[in-house]
Design an enzyme around this catalytic site. Structure first.
Site, short mmCIF file in Angstrom:
data_model
loop_
_atom_site.label_atom_id
_atom_site.label_comp_id
_atom_site.label_asym_id
_atom_site.label_seq_id
_atom_site.Cartn_x
_atom_site.Cartn_y
_atom_site.Cartn_z
N GLU A 81 63.86 15.52 44.39
CA GLU A 81 65.07 14.81 43.94
C GLU A 81 65.08 14.66 42.43
O GLU A 81 64.12 14.25 41.82
CB GLU A 81 65.15 13.44 44.61
CG GLU A 81 65.24 13.51 46.14
CD GLU A 81 66.43 14.30 46.65
OE1 GLU A 81 67.40 14.50 45.87
OE2 GLU A 81 66.41 14.73 47.82
N CYS A 145 66.02 6.06 50.85
CA CYS A 145 65.23 6.93 49.98
C CYS A 145 65.70 6.81 48.54
O CYS A 145 64.91 6.61 47.62
CB CYS A 145 65.28 8.36 50.49
SG CYS A 145 64.47 8.52 52.10
N HIS A 169 62.04 14.65 49.36
CA HIS A 169 62.53 14.60 50.74
C HIS A 169 61.89 15.72 51.56
O HIS A 169 61.79 16.86 51.10
CB HIS A 169 64.06 14.77 50.77
CG HIS A 169 64.80 13.49 50.89
ND1 HIS A 169 65.75 13.09 49.97
CD2 HIS A 169 64.74 12.50 51.82
CE1 HIS A 169 66.23 11.91 50.33
NE2 HIS A 169 65.64 11.53 51.44
N1 PCA Z 1 64.74 8.85 55.19
C1 PCA Z 1 65.89 8.03 54.94
C2 PCA Z 1 65.39 6.60 54.99
C3 PCA Z 1 63.99 6.69 55.43
C4 PCA Z 1 63.65 8.11 55.47
O1 PCA Z 1 62.55 8.58 55.72
C5 PCA Z 1 66.61 8.43 53.66
O2 PCA Z 1 66.68 9.63 53.37
O3 PCA Z 1 67.14 7.56 52.96
#
Ligand code: PCA
Length: 214
Positions: A81, A145, A169
């Site tokens: 990100e 996140c 991610h």
């Molecule tokens: N993914 C979600 C919240 C917790 C997670 O593991 C997100 O992408 O915000």
């Protein structure tokens, strides 16, 4: 010694496993030369998650790197990100306490966004060298996140720390795809071992960049 904190999230929604928590724990057990690794599992709760993370930062030695991770359902590969925005807008899955914020600032009056301070381009290159595809993503969403990434970068800035921080991610595990009712045929996933390997490369690359700075 370079201190690296890696965070992951508990399972949420209908997903029984969250690879991010498991990857964080696996990486925390690793030993790297001249690095100290620490891992922390965060609840999927707008109310509690940053309180817990801040508590951890206050009581442990200041990390040089904070790598936060989470699951991004349907992501095509690992997403590094680039930016966190000052916005909470739940994406259809309430958090684990049932919170469903919409169009709310994370920190009213806070900056619109923060850029990751992890060396994401170098990390993408390092991952590709070991055969793991990763993309630089320009949105971490507006769920937990993004919330954690924004709060960490805000906190680090307010403390005046040099700590580098950002968010990664992870896509589905193969077993997530097997359980999908809809369009399982074209849903990407990554085996757990590859995710752990990727986390190692990410941590090492960040440590490398930092050790050349000091
Ligand atoms: N993914 C979600 C919240 C917790 C997670 O593991 C997100 O992408 O915000």
């Amino acid at each position: 010694v370079i201190r690296i904190l890696i965070t992951g999230f508990e399972p949420y929604g209908n997903f029984e496993r969250n690879p991010s928590a498991e990857v964080a724990l696996a990486l925390g057990k690793n030993t790297f030369s001249n690095c100290e690794l620490d891992s922390l599992i965060l609840p999927v709760s707008f109310r509690r998650t940053f309180e817990i993370l801040r508590g951890h930062l206050e009581k442990s030695e200041r990390p040089d790197v904070i790598i936060s991770t989470g699951l991004m359902p349907f992501a095509s590969s690992i997403q590094l990100e680039r930016v966190a925005i000052n916005m909470k807008d739940y994406d259809g899955i309430p958090d684990n306490e049932g919170a469903t914020p919409q169009d709310e600032y994370i920190i009213p009056g806070g900056p619109t966004g923060y850029f990751s301070t992890l060396p994401i381009r170098r990390i993408a290159d390092a991952l590709s060298k070991v055969g793991i595809s990763a993309v630089i993503s320009n949105t971490a969403g507006t769920h937990l996140c993004n919330f954690v990434m924004y709060n960490v970068l805000h906190y680090v800035g307010q403390q005046g720390w040099k700590t580098r921080a950002g968010f990664v991610h992870l896509p589905f595990l193969p077993e997530h795809v097997q359980k999908l009712m809809h369009r399982p045929q074209n849903t990407p996933s990554l085996p757990f071992d590859v995710m752990v390997k990727a986390a190692e490369v990410i941590a090492r690359t960040a440590a490398d960049v930092i050790s050349r700075e000091v």
